[in-house]
Motif scaffolding. Structure first.
Motif, PDB file in Angstrom:
ATOM      1  N   ALA A  90      39.296  92.458 -45.882  1.00  0.00           N
ATOM      2  CA  ALA A  90      40.102  93.241 -45.823  1.00  0.00           C
ATOM      3  C   ALA A  90      41.145  93.018 -46.849  1.00  0.00           C
ATOM      4  O   ALA A  90      42.000  93.916 -47.433  1.00  0.00           O
ATOM      5  CB  ALA A  90      40.847  93.402 -44.456  1.00  0.00           C
ATOM      6  N   ASN A  91      41.211  91.713 -47.243  1.00  0.00           N
ATOM      7  CA  ASN A  91      42.026  91.545 -48.607  1.00  0.00           C
ATOM      8  C   ASN A  91      41.429  91.674 -50.006  1.00  0.00           C
ATOM      9  O   ASN A  91      42.309  91.543 -50.925  1.00  0.00           O
ATOM     10  CB  ASN A  91      42.465  89.928 -48.479  1.00  0.00           C
ATOM     11  N   ASP A  92      40.268  92.243 -50.111  1.00  0.00           N
ATOM     12  CA  ASP A  92      39.897  92.393 -51.363  1.00  0.00           C
ATOM     13  C   ASP A  92      40.565  93.639 -51.938  1.00  0.00           C
ATOM     14  O   ASP A  92      40.954  94.662 -51.340  1.00  0.00           O
ATOM     15  CB  ASP A  92      38.202  92.955 -51.312  1.00  0.00           C
ATOM     16  N   GLY A 120      36.066  95.463 -39.552  1.00  0.00           N
ATOM     17  CA  GLY A 120      36.784  96.993 -39.184  1.00  0.00           C
ATOM     18  C   GLY A 120      37.968  96.480 -38.276  1.00  0.00           C
ATOM     19  O   GLY A 120      39.034  97.263 -38.627  1.00  0.00           O
ATOM     20  N   ALA A 121      37.708  95.334 -37.359  1.00  0.00           N
ATOM     21  CA  ALA A 121      38.846  95.186 -36.639  1.00  0.00           C
ATOM     22  C   ALA A 121      40.280  94.518 -37.710  1.00  0.00           C
ATOM     23  O   ALA A 121      41.293  94.644 -37.492  1.00  0.00           O
ATOM     24  CB  ALA A 121      38.754  94.015 -35.758  1.00  0.00           C
ATOM     25  N   GLN A 122      39.712  93.772 -38.820  1.00  0.00           N
ATOM     26  CA  GLN A 122      40.659  93.201 -39.605  1.00  0.00           C
ATOM     27  C   GLN A 122      41.345  94.441 -40.597  1.00  0.00           C
ATOM     28  O   GLN A 122      42.474  94.186 -40.593  1.00  0.00           O
ATOM     29  CB  GLN A 122      39.947  92.204 -40.535  1.00  0.00           C
ATOM     30  N   MET A 123      40.533  95.379 -40.772  1.00  0.00           N
ATOM     31  CA  MET A 123      41.265  96.556 -41.289  1.00  0.00           C
ATOM     32  C   MET A 123      42.106  97.260 -40.441  1.00  0.00           C
ATOM     33  O   MET A 123      43.308  97.775 -41.146  1.00  0.00           O
ATOM     34  CB  MET A 123      40.158  97.643 -41.702  1.00  0.00           C
ATOM     35  N   LEU A 124      41.821  97.488 -39.286  1.00  0.00           N
ATOM     36  CA  LEU A 124      42.805  97.945 -38.276  1.00  0.00           C
ATOM     37  C   LEU A 124      44.025  97.106 -38.199  1.00  0.00           C
ATOM     38  O   LEU A 124      45.152  97.619 -38.139  1.00  0.00           O
ATOM     39  CB  LEU A 124      42.195  98.330 -37.031  1.00  0.00           C
ATOM     40  N   ALA A 125      43.695  96.002 -38.083  1.00  0.00           N
ATOM     41  CA  ALA A 125      45.059  94.931 -38.015  1.00  0.00           C
ATOM     42  C   ALA A 125      45.926  95.244 -39.296  1.00  0.00           C
ATOM     43  O   ALA A 125      47.192  95.112 -39.252  1.00  0.00           O
ATOM     44  CB  ALA A 125      44.702  93.404 -37.637  1.00  0.00           C
ATOM     45  N   MET A 126      45.261  95.274 -40.533  1.00  0.00           N
ATOM     46  CA  MET A 126      46.134  95.357 -41.535  1.00  0.00           C
ATOM     47  C   MET A 126      46.777  96.682 -41.723  1.00  0.00           C
ATOM     48  O   MET A 126      48.168  96.857 -42.070  1.00  0.00           O
ATOM     49  CB  MET A 126      45.294  95.134 -42.706  1.00  0.00           C
TER      50      MET A 126
END
Length: 267
Positions: A90-92, A120-126
């Motif tokens: 998600a940091n890309d 997908g969860a990391q994207m939501l968190a971000m």
């Protein structure tokens, strides 16, 4: 774009309903809408999550933004959306990663069911303003690892599995205003809820065939710090998979029905 936490709605825990018996008549139009599926590789499939959704009578609207598929401007024509995992971060800085994270603002604003799995969860968190990062000691979770549901997680959906399948190098903080549903050791945040959006760090979607594929094509990942060796993946699956599959079936049905009253009244 980061969502303001005052849009998340109330944090009251409402237990998921039990899954409707097979063949039961659908009582509202939500059950006839497709579910948006976002995948990140050409060969990826929605796995067991897709199977559970089809069993509930939902069609799957599969899109791969990485390869040019557009995302809808609203989720009013969908029962919900699921963002799956992938080897990227998600940091890309790739445009499709940024676009997907920004797009998650739509189901959050519209209070539609959203489920993020691993990436997908990391994207939501971000999107919710949390930090996504590798473990400070470079540990990974590749294989089965224990999780512990919180009181809120138990109230929402009982019978969590003792261990679940993981494949990730990064984790995330609990987003501001979100509710922790399950925790772990090396990666403390394992599942959370923000309104009608849910994120899980683990992979309940992985089928037996997918496990064979992942542990063969990504065999180099099994040498990472903290990773389980390949034979442990299959030995542990024999022990823990029945509980994880039962939990997923209950969770998916409840997730689709778990929309704030405001969103339901607007339809």
């Amino acid at each position: 774009m980061s969502l303001r936490t005052d849009r998340l709605g109330g944090a009251e825990v409402v237990p998921f309903p039990r899954r409707r018996a097979p063949g039961a008549a659908a009582s509202d139009r939500e059950s006839r809408l497709p579910v948006l599926i976002v995948l990140h590789q050409e060969s990826s499939t929605p796995g067991r999550v897709g199977n559970a959704l089809r069993a509930l009578g939902h069609r799957l609207d599969i899109r791969r933004p990485r390869f040019g598929d557009p995302l809808p401007e609203t989720l009013q024509a969908h029962a919900g959306a699921v963002f799956f995992g992938g080897p990227m971060s998600a940091n890309d800085s790739e445009d499709y990663i940024r676009r997907e994270i920004d797009w998650i603002e739509i189901p959050l604003r519209e209070q539609r069911p959203f489920l993020g799995i691993c990436l997908g969860a990391q994207m939501l968190a971000m999107q919710l303003g949390a930090r996504v990062a590798p473990h400070p000691d470079a540990l990974t979770q590749i294989g089965y690892y224990p999780i512990r549901p919180t009181a809120a997680g138990q109230a929402l959906c009982p019978d969590w599995p003792a261990q679940v399948y993981h494949w990730h190098r990064e984790g995330f903080e609990l987003p501001p205003g979100a509710e922790l549903l399950a925790e772990g050791d090396d990666f403390p945040v394992q599942a959370f809820r923000a309104g009608s959006a849910f994120g899980v760090q683990f992979h309940p979607d992985v089928t037996y065939a997918m496990m064979h594929c992942w542990t063969t094509r990504s065999y180099d990942g099994l040498s990472a710090p903290g990773a389980r060796q390949r034979h442990h993946h299959f030995a542990d699956r024999a022990v823990y998979d029945v509980a994880e599959r039962a939990w997923l079936d209950h969770f998916i049905g409840g997730w689709l029905a778990h929309r704030p009253a405001l969103a339901q009244a607007a339809e």
